[in-house]
Design a protein around this motif. Structure first.
Motif, PDB file in Angstrom:
ATOM      1  N   LEU A 108     -65.732   5.309 -58.542  1.00 48.35           N
ATOM      2  CA  LEU A 108     -64.329   4.862 -58.590  1.00 48.35           C
ATOM      3  C   LEU A 108     -63.588   5.625 -59.688  1.00 48.35           C
ATOM      4  O   LEU A 108     -63.175   5.056 -60.701  1.00 48.35           O
ATOM      5  N   LYS A 137     -53.845  -6.098 -57.052  1.00 47.32           N
ATOM      6  CA  LYS A 137     -54.874  -5.274 -57.669  1.00 47.32           C
ATOM      7  C   LYS A 137     -56.271  -5.807 -57.337  1.00 47.32           C
ATOM      8  O   LYS A 137     -56.512  -7.016 -57.377  1.00 47.32           O
ATOM      9  N   ASP A 163     -59.118  -1.535 -58.426  1.00 44.12           N
ATOM     10  CA  ASP A 163     -58.264  -0.937 -59.444  1.00 44.12           C
ATOM     11  C   ASP A 163     -58.821  -1.137 -60.847  1.00 44.12           C
ATOM     12  O   ASP A 163     -58.541  -0.334 -61.741  1.00 44.12           O
ATOM     13  N   PHE A 164     -59.580  -2.221 -61.031  1.00 46.17           N
ATOM     14  CA  PHE A 164     -60.169  -2.534 -62.331  1.00 46.17           C
ATOM     15  C   PHE A 164     -61.653  -2.824 -62.155  1.00 46.17           C
ATOM     16  O   PHE A 164     -62.045  -3.589 -61.258  1.00 46.17           O
ATOM     17  N   LYS A 176     -60.691  -2.143 -52.100  1.00 43.89           N
ATOM     18  CA  LYS A 176     -59.794  -1.474 -53.033  1.00 43.89           C
ATOM     19  C   LYS A 176     -60.094  -2.020 -54.427  1.00 43.89           C
ATOM     20  O   LYS A 176     -60.004  -3.223 -54.671  1.00 43.89           O
ATOM     21  N   GLN A 186     -60.629   6.645 -59.994  1.00 36.08           N
ATOM     22  CA  GLN A 186     -59.243   6.271 -60.264  1.00 36.08           C
ATOM     23  C   GLN A 186     -59.115   4.881 -60.899  1.00 36.08           C
ATOM     24  O   GLN A 186     -58.024   4.511 -61.339  1.00 36.08           O
ATOM     25  N   ALA A 187     -60.204   4.113 -60.910  1.00 33.43           N
ATOM     26  CA  ALA A 187     -60.145   2.750 -61.442  1.00 33.43           C
ATOM     27  C   ALA A 187     -60.139   2.759 -62.968  1.00 33.43           C
ATOM     28  O   ALA A 187     -60.653   3.681 -63.607  1.00 33.43           O
ATOM     29  N   LYS A 188     -59.559   1.721 -63.540  1.00 37.74           N
ATOM     30  CA  LYS A 188     -59.651   1.517 -64.984  1.00 37.74           C
ATOM     31  C   LYS A 188     -60.958   0.787 -65.262  1.00 37.74           C
ATOM     32  O   LYS A 188     -61.181  -0.311 -64.736  1.00 37.74           O
ATOM     33  N   GLY A 190     -54.972 -11.402 -59.234  1.00 34.88           N
ATOM     34  CA  GLY A 190     -55.874 -10.355 -58.781  1.00 34.88           C
ATOM     35  C   GLY A 190     -56.706 -10.748 -57.574  1.00 34.88           C
ATOM     36  O   GLY A 190     -56.968 -11.925 -57.330  1.00 34.88           O
TER      37      GLY A 190
END
Length: 410
Positions: free
Chosen positions: A326, A198, A280-281, A278, A328-330, A238
């Motif tokens: 972003l 991630k 993700d968070f 990339k 799609q990111a949390k 991470g």
């Protein structure tokens, strides 16, 4: 075997991340073994039990008695009828990891060739045969590391699953990786791995908005929270990058860090990384200055000119820009409030949730005595969709941040 009583004062004083973990620390005859004491104690401070195995060459450089004091366990220098290699690297109570630090060129060559001629080599052979993770920190001069035979040995060992901890260049010489970074790599290898694969983008520290070249608007954020968030995300596997303002706390060398000063610099850097990596968070823990002068002076204003007439404008909302970049990111935000009331904190956090700016909001009071900005302690109110609300703390930030990540990953 229980640890000696004098270790009770230091065990797990930094964290409990290695609680219940047994680490076999194998030490060979490089001068870098003088760092063994500090390395062993660091691992113990994270909760580990450390058993040292020492070659004869290493025993000429460091005292086995001193190492036994450091770990609270007798150092093993020779195998006996007890079959110590099987006791620690085979069966139900075997070690969780073998750390070879330092590793000499001689040891690497013997490992690659399957030679087993001393206590450390026998432990390595047994650990590899039982698929116990092996971390290896070379300790040798740079020309030795460039030797084709040594490089071949390292290539073969990597193919066999040995993880190498690359040496560093310091004071013009190649040296074994620093003890703090070795400990961080051990923590990562034995961590939960719930962020493995991630991408994690964290903002931290304050920003500065300049009135003139000598004066600025800023805040007392130390950057500690963001640094702890980054270290914990790294421990969990991470791919972490920290965009960091001028905080008092220096990020560790193993955390990839982009340093910035102003809110504009932080925004541009974050958007650049959002395009390049990339992610993700997103954890927006920076204390970004909310206001800046509408126009900064290019030269330092002399006191003889009198006071400033300040016209202020708001700075861009970095968290909103990252949400847009972003989708799609949390996205997790931090909200500092001047209220002590949880209802007020939740209300302030709720506005970000209602607008869809964040998936989770972490609110905290900056007026609680001994907590918040420039403090090692805090209390967090975690607010999520619907009626989700949970209080963490008060307590040391270093103890609260792992718990906070547990909640963020739900």
């Amino acid at each position: 075997m229980e640890d000696w009583i004098h270790l009770q004062d230091i065990k797990a004083t930094l964290s409990e991340s290695l609680e219940g973990k047994l680490i076999g620390l194998c030490v060979t005859g490089s001068i870098a073994c003088v760092e063994t004491h500090r390395l062993a104690r660091l691992l113990i401070r994270h909760g580990a039990t450390v058993q040292i195995f020492l070659t004869r060459a290493a025993a000429e450089l460091v005292s086995p008695k001193a190492l036994a004091w450091s770990t609270g366990r007798p150092v093993i220098q020779e195998l006996t009828a007890r079959c110590e290699h099987l006791e620690f690297f085979s069966g139900d109570k075997r070690a969780d990891l073998l750390l070879l630090a330092p590793a000499t060129a001689n040891t690497l060559g013997k490992m690659a060739a399957g030679i087993d001629d001393n206590v450390v080599m026998t432990c390595l052979t047994t650990a590899a045969g039982n698929q116990i993770p092996i971390l290896c920190a070379p300790g040798m001069h740079e020309p030795m590391m460039r030797n084709p035979a040594v490089l071949r040995s390292m290539k073969l060992l990597k193919e066999d699953g040995v993880e190498f901890l690359e040496p560093i260049l310091a004071e013009g010489k190649q040296k074994m990786m620093a003890a703090e970074e070795i400990a961080a790599r051990v923590l990562r290898r034995l961590g939960p791995g719930d962020l493995r694969g991630k991408g994690v983008l964290i903002t931290g520290g304050p920003t500065r908005e300049f009135l003139d070249p000598a004066r600025c608007l800023t805040n007392p954020s130390s950057g500690l929270t963001a640094v702890l968030l980054a270290k914990e995300a790294y421990r969990r596997g991470g791919d972490v990058i920290l965009v960091y303002g001028p905080g008092k706390v220096e990020p560790p060398s193993w955390i990839t860090t982009e340093k910035v000063v102003t809110s504009d610099e932080m925004l541009k850097t974050c958007l650049k990384l959002a395009e390049q990596r990339k992610v993700d968070f997103v954890v927006a823990a920076a204390a970004v200055s909310d206001f800046r002068p509408s126009q900064a002076q290019e030269t330092k204003r002399a006191t003889a000119e009198g006071g400033f007439d300040l016209a202020l404008e708001t700075t861009p909302k970095i968290i909103q820009a990252l949400r847009h970049a972003l989708p799609q990111a949390k996205v997790v935000g931090f909200k500092a409030s001047s209220s002590r009331d949880d209802e007020v904190l939740a209300g302030e956090a709720g506005r970000y949730l209602e607008r869809g700016t964040v998936d989770l909001m972490v609110a905290n009071s900056i007026v609680e005595k001994g907590m918040g900005f420039d403090s090692a302690r805090n209390r967090y109110l975690l607010c999520g969709p619907g009626e989700r609300r949970e209080s963490l703390g008060p307590g040391e930030k270093s103890r609260l941040i792992p718990e906070l990540w547990n909640r963020l990953l739900v």
